[in-house]
Design a protein around this motif. Structure first.
Motif, mmCIF file in Angstrom:
data_model
loop_
_atom_site.group_PDB
_atom_site.id
_atom_site.type_symbol
_atom_site.label_atom_id
_atom_site.label_comp_id
_atom_site.label_asym_id
_atom_site.label_seq_id
_atom_site.Cartn_x
_atom_site.Cartn_y
_atom_site.Cartn_z
ATOM 1 N N GLN A 102 38.083 32.867 41.048
ATOM 2 C CA GLN A 102 37.908 33.327 39.666
ATOM 3 C C GLN A 102 37.778 32.139 38.712
ATOM 4 O O GLN A 102 37.157 32.241 37.669
ATOM 5 N N LEU A 103 38.400 31.043 39.092
ATOM 6 C CA LEU A 103 38.332 29.827 38.287
ATOM 7 C C LEU A 103 37.831 28.696 39.165
ATOM 8 O O LEU A 103 38.151 28.627 40.351
ATOM 9 N N ARG A 104 37.061 27.817 38.548
ATOM 10 C CA ARG A 104 36.574 26.662 39.290
ATOM 11 C C ARG A 104 37.526 25.499 39.016
ATOM 12 O O ARG A 104 37.810 25.202 37.870
ATOM 13 N N PRO A 105 38.024 24.841 40.054
ATOM 14 C CA PRO A 105 38.958 23.728 39.826
ATOM 15 C C PRO A 105 38.271 22.577 39.084
ATOM 16 O O PRO A 105 37.073 22.350 39.247
ATOM 17 N N GLY A 142 44.682 18.226 46.341
ATOM 18 C CA GLY A 142 44.646 17.694 44.975
ATOM 19 C C GLY A 142 44.093 18.667 43.954
ATOM 20 O O GLY A 142 43.389 18.295 43.014
ATOM 21 N N LEU A 143 44.432 19.937 44.109
ATOM 22 C CA LEU A 143 43.877 20.973 43.235
ATOM 23 C C LEU A 143 44.357 20.764 41.793
ATOM 24 O O LEU A 143 45.548 20.659 41.533
ATOM 25 N N THR A 144 43.409 20.693 40.876
ATOM 26 C CA THR A 144 43.733 20.421 39.479
ATOM 27 C C THR A 144 42.882 21.306 38.582
ATOM 28 O O THR A 144 41.705 21.514 38.856
ATOM 29 N N LYS A 145 43.518 21.844 37.536
ATOM 30 C CA LYS A 145 42.745 22.609 36.560
ATOM 31 C C LYS A 145 43.214 22.245 35.164
ATOM 32 O O LYS A 145 44.392 22.325 34.855
ATOM 33 N N ALA A 146 42.272 21.818 34.346
ATOM 34 C CA ALA A 146 42.601 21.506 32.960
ATOM 35 C C ALA A 146 41.849 22.465 32.054
ATOM 36 O O ALA A 146 40.681 22.755 32.282
ATOM 37 N N ILE A 158 35.771 26.019 50.586
ATOM 38 C CA ILE A 158 35.332 27.218 49.844
ATOM 39 C C ILE A 158 35.448 26.987 48.337
ATOM 40 O O ILE A 158 35.366 27.928 47.549
ATOM 41 N N THR A 159 35.618 25.769 47.923
ATOM 42 C CA THR A 159 35.765 25.457 46.494
ATOM 43 C C THR A 159 34.548 25.955 45.711
ATOM 44 O O THR A 159 33.414 25.672 46.098
ATOM 45 N N GLY A 160 34.814 26.674 44.661
ATOM 46 C CA GLY A 160 33.728 27.071 43.770
ATOM 47 C C GLY A 160 32.905 28.252 44.255
ATOM 48 O O GLY A 160 31.962 28.662 43.579
ATOM 49 N N LEU A 161 33.235 28.815 45.396
ATOM 50 C CA LEU A 161 32.507 30.020 45.818
ATOM 51 C C LEU A 161 32.963 31.198 44.966
ATOM 52 O O LEU A 161 34.046 31.187 44.407
ATOM 53 N N SER A 162 32.111 32.220 44.878
ATOM 54 C CA SER A 162 32.466 33.372 44.041
ATOM 55 C C SER A 162 33.527 34.214 44.747
ATOM 56 O O SER A 162 33.655 34.155 45.968
ATOM 57 N N PRO A 163 34.285 34.989 43.962
ATOM 58 C CA PRO A 163 35.310 35.841 44.567
ATOM 59 C C PRO A 163 34.747 36.729 45.679
ATOM 60 O O PRO A 163 35.403 36.943 46.704
ATOM 61 N N ARG A 164 33.532 37.220 45.465
ATOM 62 C CA ARG A 164 32.960 38.120 46.478
ATOM 63 C C ARG A 164 32.731 37.405 47.786
ATOM 64 O O ARG A 164 33.006 37.932 48.852
ATOM 65 N N VAL A 165 32.249 36.169 47.718
ATOM 66 C CA VAL A 165 31.985 35.413 48.940
ATOM 67 C C VAL A 165 33.294 35.063 49.627
ATOM 68 O O VAL A 165 33.430 35.177 50.846
ATOM 69 N N ILE A 166 34.272 34.675 48.833
ATOM 70 C CA ILE A 166 35.567 34.328 49.420
ATOM 71 C C ILE A 166 36.177 35.544 50.105
ATOM 72 O O ILE A 166 36.741 35.446 51.187
#
Lengths: 259, 620, 233
Positions: A53-56, A9-13, A68-76
């Motif tokens: 790079q973006l938080r859903p 259910g990935l959503t970005k507004a 892994i939602t919301g983790l930083s690019p480096r951690v991912i």
């Protein structure tokens, strides 16, 4: 087949504009999955959420079953997700091999060392990776003078430096000549096969998409409108309407079979 | 209440000149990407030219005519400067042009001195507007009311020009992509010249308008520059409404500051700026700077390699020759060489940031002077032994750099540069205004090295060890994984972050490290002079370092020290003459035009062309 | 109408165009084909004098334009649509068009914003929007419209189909056909041979900055070996 990447259910507004709307997808081990759709359909936004790079706004991203939602690019990245960029991103002031060495230094948690000489570290491993993408002869060239296709291959070597389980490739063949496109995607397909890496990529060149992907998902106005194999997508009337058009600007089915 | 309103009005009136100078600077930067350091000089010229014209032109009409003509004349001078000095260097690497504008500052300073003499000129009164009006019982100068009315009209006219006319559309388009504007049939060379002239004209107008309030003097150029930078940064680069609002905020604040907390007026301005930037990193109305969007990234840096055996031997020979200096050089030579060595270390520390990290610090003097003050204050107040104070100097500077870096590194590009300048100025104003602790303008005296180091020759050796050691260590770090990571962050932050490099942490450490090294130079400096004054923290000291790094060659590892050695040497010769600034300014401009890759970079290219050095592979 | 004779261009020390010669006749759509790095973009830039050829000559309508400043070249009636689009993202659609506006020259079509909005209906809806709010396809349309505002007699289109959805590429085909019917001459560089086939009369193939083929598209189709050697499809 095990699921490597899953979104629920990935959503970005952005303000009132819903760029990505309730996208759920699964990517399996060893799969080459293409994400296609019109410009502005939300492909890049999707990618940026996968890479941190973006938080859903809503929904979640799972890598090998872990959220892994919301983790930083480096951690991912450390968790095993590599990426290549639509517009190449390399270290222009370094040589080709140093570009790869830099990724290896980071992989080995050595970027803050001040005593050893960087150019002597992980040289052999860097050469191996360059060998893999066919750039070994150019190892000592200055990165800034490389041809575009070679930069793309270098990026791939950089992305492979920390042995990713998942590769995200944003328009990997953009700006390349037809033969280079085929060569790069062939290389990617080989890596998928030999190393069990999974690949999610976006692409506008339908010749590339139809020739190499195992499965295709179509995004339009932020929503998934189709998901299936090459043939199903080609013949899907909705996909034709919003994206493929009349098929005059890529190979027809007959041509593709001839090739 | 009456006092409050009167002060508010004075603040608003003061905002006029500030706004005009700031909007000119912002306009020029927007289109040409040049941070015009000389903008304060055009403001000063406006005041002087206006002064002379008012002497000639009589009456009310003469007064206002003179002010307008002064703006016009300064605009023309700006046009001349653009054509003669800047046009030849547009193709040079970004920020190189600001070095040329620094040369312009020096030239204008001496030309003004020659023309109008060293005395401060008392501003002429405005005919018909002498005296005050009473507002709720409080006196407000009539001239302030006039300024209050004029400024919004100037602002409105500018706004109209920028948003409602074709010229404005073209200027805004050129701000984004000047090459494309040219490809669409617009003569961008004249667009540049026009914008530069307009910006300078505004500065000149501002200078002339403030004549009845402040007169004209030779310090005006640097005095306003900081305030202008602050206004531009608070308002947001390229935003006219932002510049106006920020000018008002700063001016009003200043007036209230003078009344209620007179000791900290200077500090106040910087605190406001830091607060604004904490909340809105790109100023009130600014937008994020996107690197490379202007299609002029310039020639990429070349790969670096540790020096080969030949070069190492050469360096060893050079150091040996220096070490033998007391055998053949006079005491004066040793003192001069000590100065040069210290400056080389200072410049090398900035070069590390600038060359490898792409981090343009406009305020590097904060760490040089900061280190020196740490040592000086420790000796003065705590009676610390010199050796310990010397060790604590770089540590203090490094710590300061860490804290300042933590704030500044949230920003990039020119915002970063200006914020570092603001912090340096904050530090300077603290030291300057907090006299009972720092000695203020009188500085701290009697800071001499320990007994075993006293005397010219022992201290020369002491400096030699730390300067050469520091420079060599900086070079070594450049070749280490950390140095590579710093370059990686500069070359492609996207890729660096996507491969797990914490670019912010790398830059923070680099900033602190460079601050540490500058502090070391400061520590060496303070005990070589036996005293320290606030001017070691000043904007000019920061610029000195910046200029030599650029002129030496940003894109070469040895650029910093070569530039430093060359210019310190030249300065020593030139300062013996009366108009040395003129000569120095022309020399700087000459080097900028003739050697756009810096001294080392240009020498390397010549050597390659002559076949002395191996050519780099098909460089683009 | 446009002639390149023995043009040699360099990027720094890299020799990109090597004695390149070809001509574009009035009213034709010519496709400049070749691999990546073959020198297509440099050819475009050398015509616009954004890259100044070190030797050789570029003539436009009989006038030698080699070494002329870019803005003068544009004023003569050469329109340039660069590969990276380069619209002014902070300006509105209408302002973007304003930047491109030039008075009509003898024999050129006099475009108005209304005519362009007819040709690109999507842009009409978005005339007050800033460039950065547009999608990739709309941005590409805007670059073309912006160039047409200069009333060019010859348009250089650098890889117009790159990174654009197939359905938009089809729209682009129609636009180019319309422009051609109005008498505009077009030189376009392409990687997508399907696209080139759909619009071009002539093809010039370059490789290593040198011309390898120059002829009609029918001729090119009749010689698959040329296609295979230089375009590798």
């Amino acid at each position: 087949m095990s699921v490597v990447l899953e979104t629920r259910g990935l959503t970005k507004a952005f303000g009132g504009l819903v760029a990505v709307n309730d996208v759920s997808l699964q990517l399996h081990k060893g799969e080459l999955l293409a994400l296609i759709g019109p410009n502005g359909a939300g492909k890049s936004t999707c990618f940026n959420m996968l890479m941190g790079q973006l938080r859903p706004t809503k929904g979640s991203v799972h890598l090998m079953g872990e959220d892994i939602t919301g983790l930083s690019p480096r951690v991912i990245w450390r968790r095993g997700v590599g990426r290549t960029f639509q517009i190449t991103a390399t270290y222009a002031s370094m040589t080709v091999v140093e570009n790869v060495q830099m990724a290896l230094l980071s992989h080995n948690h050595q970027v803050l060392k001040v005593l050893p000489y960087a150019h002597k570290m992980h040289r052999d491993r860097a050469h191996e990776l360059l060998e893999m993408v066919g750039m070994a002869e150019q190892a000592d060239r200055h990165c800034a003078v490389l041809a575009y296709g070679d930069l793309k291959r270098l990026e791939l070597a950089i992305a492979l430096a920390h042995e990713p389980t998942l590769l995200l490739m944003d328009e990997p063949t953009a700006g390349m000549a037809p033969r280079e496109r085929i060569a790069l995607m062939q290389l990617t397909a080989d890596i998928v096969r030999d190393q069990g890496v999974s690949v999610l990529f976006t692409e506008h060149d339908m010749d590339v998409v139809f020739a190499h992907s195992h499965r295709i998902m179509v995004l339009n106005r932020g929503q998934l409108i189709a998901d299936g194999n090459v043939e199903a997508i080609r013949n899907d009337p909705r996909v034709q309407e919003v994206y493929l058009g009349g098929g005059t600007v890529f190979k027809s089915e007959d041509e593709a079979e001839d090739a | 209440m009456g006092l409050f309103i009167a002060q508010l009005l004075t603040g608003l009136a003061n905002a006029g000149a500030l706004f005009m100078v700031a909007s000119g600077l912002s306009l020029i930067f927007g289109v040409t990407r040049i941070v015009n350091f000389a903008h304060g000089s055009f403001y000063m010229l406006g005041a002087y030219v206006g002064y002379t014209l008012i002497q000639v032109l009589p009456g009310v009409v003469g007064f206002w005519g003179a002010i307008l003509l002064a703006g016009l004349a300064v605009g023309l001078i700006g046009m001349l400067v653009e054509i003669l000095v800047l046009r030849p260097v547009y193709r040079a690497p970004e920020l190189f042009q600001l070095v040329a504008t620094f040369g312009v500052i020096l030239v204008i300073q001496d030309l003004a001195l020659m023309t109008w003499g060293p005395e401060d000129l008392l501003g002429p009164r405005s005919p018909g507007l002498v005296g005050v009006v009473r507002i709720m019982g409080e006196p407000v100068p009539k001239y302030d009311i006039a300024l209050l009315v004029i400024t919004p009209f100037v602002a409105l006219a500018l706004w109209y020009l920028m948003t409602q006319t074709r010229v404005g559309v073209l200027v805004r388009a050129a701000t984004q992509d000047r090459e494309m504007v040219g490809a669409l049939g617009v003569n961008q060379a004249w667009l540049f010249t026009g914008v530069f002239a307009l910006g300078c004209g505004l500065a000149g107008l501002g200078g002339a308008l403030q004549l009845p309030k402040g007169g004209a003097d030779l310090m005006m150029d640097f005095n306003i520059l900081t305030a202008v930078f602050v206004v531009v940064v608070i308002g947001g680069m390229g935003s006219l409404p932002g510049a106006y609002l920020a000018a008002v905020i700063i001016s009003v604040l200043n007036v209230f500051g003078v009344t209620y907390i007179p000791q900290s007026t200077l500090v106040l301005m910087f605190i406001v700026m830091v607060l604004v930037l904490m909340i809105r990193p790109y100023g009130l109305f600014g937008r994020e700077e996107v690197a490379g969007e202007h299609g002029q990234v310039g020639e990429p840096e070349r790969p670096i390699k540790p020096a080969g055996l030949q070069v190492r031997l050469l360096v060893a020979a050079g150091v040996a020759a220096l070490a033998a200096l007391p055998l053949y050089g006079s005491g004066f030579m040793q003192v001069l060489t000590t100065d040069i060595l210290i400056f080389c270390l200072f410049a090398a520390s900035l070069h590390f940031l600038l060359g490898l990290g792409g981090l343009v610090s406009f305020g590097h003097a904060a760490y040089f002077g900061g280190g020196a003050y740490v040592a000086g204050l420790l000796v003065k107040h705590a009676g610390t032994p010199m050796e310990l104070a010397f060790i604590l100097a770089p540590l203090g500077a490094g710590l300061g750099a860490f804290i300042i870096g933590w704030v500044c590194l949230r920003l990039t590009g020119v915002y970063f540069a200006m914020l570092t300048l603001a912090f340096a100025q904050l530090l300077w104003s603290l030291v300057f205004q907090w006299g009972e602790f720092t000695g203020g303008d009188d500085g701290i005296l009697g800071l001499w090295p320990a007994k075993w180091l006293s005397g010219t020759t022992p201290y020369f050796y002491f400096t030699l060890v730390f300067s050469v050691g520091g420079v060599l260590f900086l070079r070594h770090v450049a070749h280490s994984p950390f140095g590579y990571a710093l370059r990686a962050a500069r070359d492609s932050e996207r890729q660096a972050e996507a491969t797990g490099i914490n670019t912010r942490r790398v830059r923070m450490l680099a900033f602190s490290f460079a601050g540490f090294m500058a502090g070391l130079a400061g520590g060496l400096f303070v005990f070589s002079k036996g005293s320290i004054f606030p001017n070691e923290l000043e904007i000019t000291r920061s610029f000195d370092a910046l200029i030599v790094v650029f002129l030496g060659g940003v894109k070469t590892l040895s650029g910093g020290i070569v530039g430093a050695a060359f210019f310190k040497g030249v300065e020593d010769v030139l300062t013996r003459f009366e108009y040395w600034r003129l000569a120095m300014g022309l020399l700087i401009i000459g080097v900028v035009i003739l050697a756009p890759d810096g001294i080392v970079g240009t020498l390397r290219k010549w050597a390659e062309r002559l076949g002395v050095l191996k050519r780099a592979e098909d460089e683009s | 109408m446009l002639e390149l004779s023995a043009v040699n261009s360099f990027y720094g020390k890299a020799h990109v165009l090597n004695d390149l010669s070809f001509t574009v006749a009035r009213g034709q759509v010519v496709a400049l084909l070749g691999r990546n790095g073959a020198g297509k973009t440099t050819t475009m830039k050398s015509i616009m004098q954004l890259v100044q050829p070190r030797s050789g000559k570029v003539t436009f309508q009989g006038q030698d334009i080699t070494g002329m400043p870019t803005h003068k070249v544009a004023k003569l009636g050469l329109g340039y649509v660069p590969e990276e689009r380069r619209i002014f993202t902070d300006l509105t659609v209408a302002e973007n068009l304003e930047v491109g506006r030039q008075p009509p020259r003898d024999g050129t079509y006099a475009w108005t914003t209304d005519m362009l909005f007819d040709l690109f209906p999507n842009l009409a809806e978005r005339r007050g929007n800033r460039g950065k709010a547009l999608s990739g396809g709309e941005q590409q349309m805007l670059t073309i419209a912006r160039t047409l505002m200069g009333n060019p007699s010859l348009v250089l289109l650098d890889e117009p189909s790159e990174g654009i959805a197939p359905v938009i590429v089809e729209q682009m085909v129609n636009v180019i056909k319309t422009l051609k019917a109005d008498g505009l001459t077009v030189l376009l560089s392409e990687q997508n041979l399907h696209f080139a086939r759909a619009v071009a009369d002539m093809a010039v193939i370059i490789e290593g900055g040198t011309q390898k083929f120059n002829g009609t598209l029918e001729e090119l189709n009749a010689h698959p070996e040329i296609r295979d050697a230089y375009l590798s499809i």
